[in-house]
Design a protein around this motif. Structure first.
Motif, PDB file in Angstrom:
ATOM      1  N   SER A 148       0.807  -1.218   0.000  1.00 50.00           N
ATOM      2  CA  SER A 148       0.000   0.000   0.000  1.00 50.00           C
ATOM      3  C   SER A 148       0.842   1.271   0.000  1.00 50.00           C
ATOM      4  O   SER A 148       0.319   2.361  -0.221  1.00 50.00           O
ATOM      5  CB  SER A 148      -0.933  -0.001   1.214  1.00 50.00           C
ATOM      6  OG  SER A 148      -0.174  -0.023   2.410  1.00 50.00           O
ATOM      7  N   SER A 149       2.131   1.153   0.234  1.00 48.23           N
ATOM      8  CA  SER A 149       3.007   2.328   0.306  1.00 48.23           C
ATOM      9  C   SER A 149       3.547   2.745  -1.054  1.00 48.23           C
ATOM     10  O   SER A 149       4.111   3.840  -1.176  1.00 48.23           O
ATOM     11  CB  SER A 149       4.201   2.044   1.230  1.00 48.23           C
ATOM     12  OG  SER A 149       3.766   1.699   2.527  1.00 48.23           O
ATOM     13  N   TYR A 150       3.403   1.893  -2.042  1.00 53.18           N
ATOM     14  CA  TYR A 150       4.058   2.132  -3.327  1.00 53.18           C
ATOM     15  C   TYR A 150       3.080   2.471  -4.440  1.00 53.18           C
ATOM     16  O   TYR A 150       1.966   1.933  -4.510  1.00 53.18           O
ATOM     17  CB  TYR A 150       4.853   0.900  -3.755  1.00 53.18           C
ATOM     18  CG  TYR A 150       6.062   0.633  -2.899  1.00 53.18           C
ATOM     19  CD1 TYR A 150       6.026  -0.333  -1.897  1.00 53.18           C
ATOM     20  CD2 TYR A 150       7.244   1.347  -3.089  1.00 53.18           C
ATOM     21  CE1 TYR A 150       7.136  -0.568  -1.099  1.00 53.18           C
ATOM     22  CE2 TYR A 150       8.355   1.103  -2.301  1.00 53.18           C
ATOM     23  CZ  TYR A 150       8.290   0.149  -1.320  1.00 53.18           C
ATOM     24  OH  TYR A 150       9.389  -0.082  -0.539  1.00 53.18           O
TER      25      TYR A 150
ATOM     26  N   SER B  50      -1.498   5.272  -8.381  1.00 61.50           N
ATOM     27  CA  SER B  50      -0.973   5.798  -7.125  1.00 61.50           C
ATOM     28  C   SER B  50      -1.514   5.006  -5.929  1.00 61.50           C
ATOM     29  O   SER B  50      -2.369   4.123  -6.071  1.00 61.50           O
ATOM     30  CB  SER B  50      -1.353   7.275  -6.976  1.00 61.50           C
ATOM     31  OG  SER B  50      -2.730   7.390  -6.633  1.00 61.50           O
ATOM     32  N   THR B  51      -1.045   5.370  -4.754  1.00 64.16           N
ATOM     33  CA  THR B  51      -1.517   4.721  -3.539  1.00 64.16           C
ATOM     34  C   THR B  51      -2.986   5.052  -3.257  1.00 64.16           C
ATOM     35  O   THR B  51      -3.645   4.336  -2.520  1.00 64.16           O
ATOM     36  CB  THR B  51      -0.666   5.133  -2.337  1.00 64.16           C
ATOM     37  OG1 THR B  51      -0.676   6.559  -2.220  1.00 64.16           O
ATOM     38  CG2 THR B  51       0.786   4.661  -2.503  1.00 64.16           C
TER      39      THR B  51
END
Length: 118
Positions: A29-31, A51-52
């Protein structure tokens, strides 16, 4: 981050394929997640990224035909490819990274081959 792409294959022009890329682990979820492709005789090019927060960007050549999406529960990013043409033939690589002024992949999967027959 390890990335495992799948879903490539041989398809007729006008057909569809869906590529999947699993990124196991809690950092998915961070990338920002993306797809590049390397077509015969061409330089590797960015196809799409998400995007996230699930905002999406596409290369002009695939807009309206390809859809990128992500499923956080499955740590998976998808590339739905419709209305395929022979120009879409190539090795597709999923990747993970960040966006500063542009999308900058840091981690790459092994690639999956898509062949579109005319």
């Amino acid at each position: 981050v390890q990335l495992q792409a799948s879903g490539g294959g041989l398809v007729q022009a006008g057909g569809s394929l869906r590529l999947s890329c699993v990124a196991p682990g809690s950092s998915f979820s961070s990338y920002v997640m993306g797809w590049h492709r390397q077509s015969p005789g061409k330089e590797r090019e960015l196809v799409a990224y998400i995007s996230t927060t699930s905002s999406t960007n596409y290369a002009d050549s695939v807009k309206g035909r390809f859809t990128i999406s992500r499923d956080g529960a499955k740590s998976t990013v998808y590339l739905q490819m419709d209305s395929l043409t022979s120009d879409d033939t190539g090795v597709y690589y999923c990747n993970a990274g960040f966006v500063f002024r542009r999308y900058d992949p840091l981690f790459w999967g092994q690639g999956t081959l898509v062949t579109v027959s005319s």
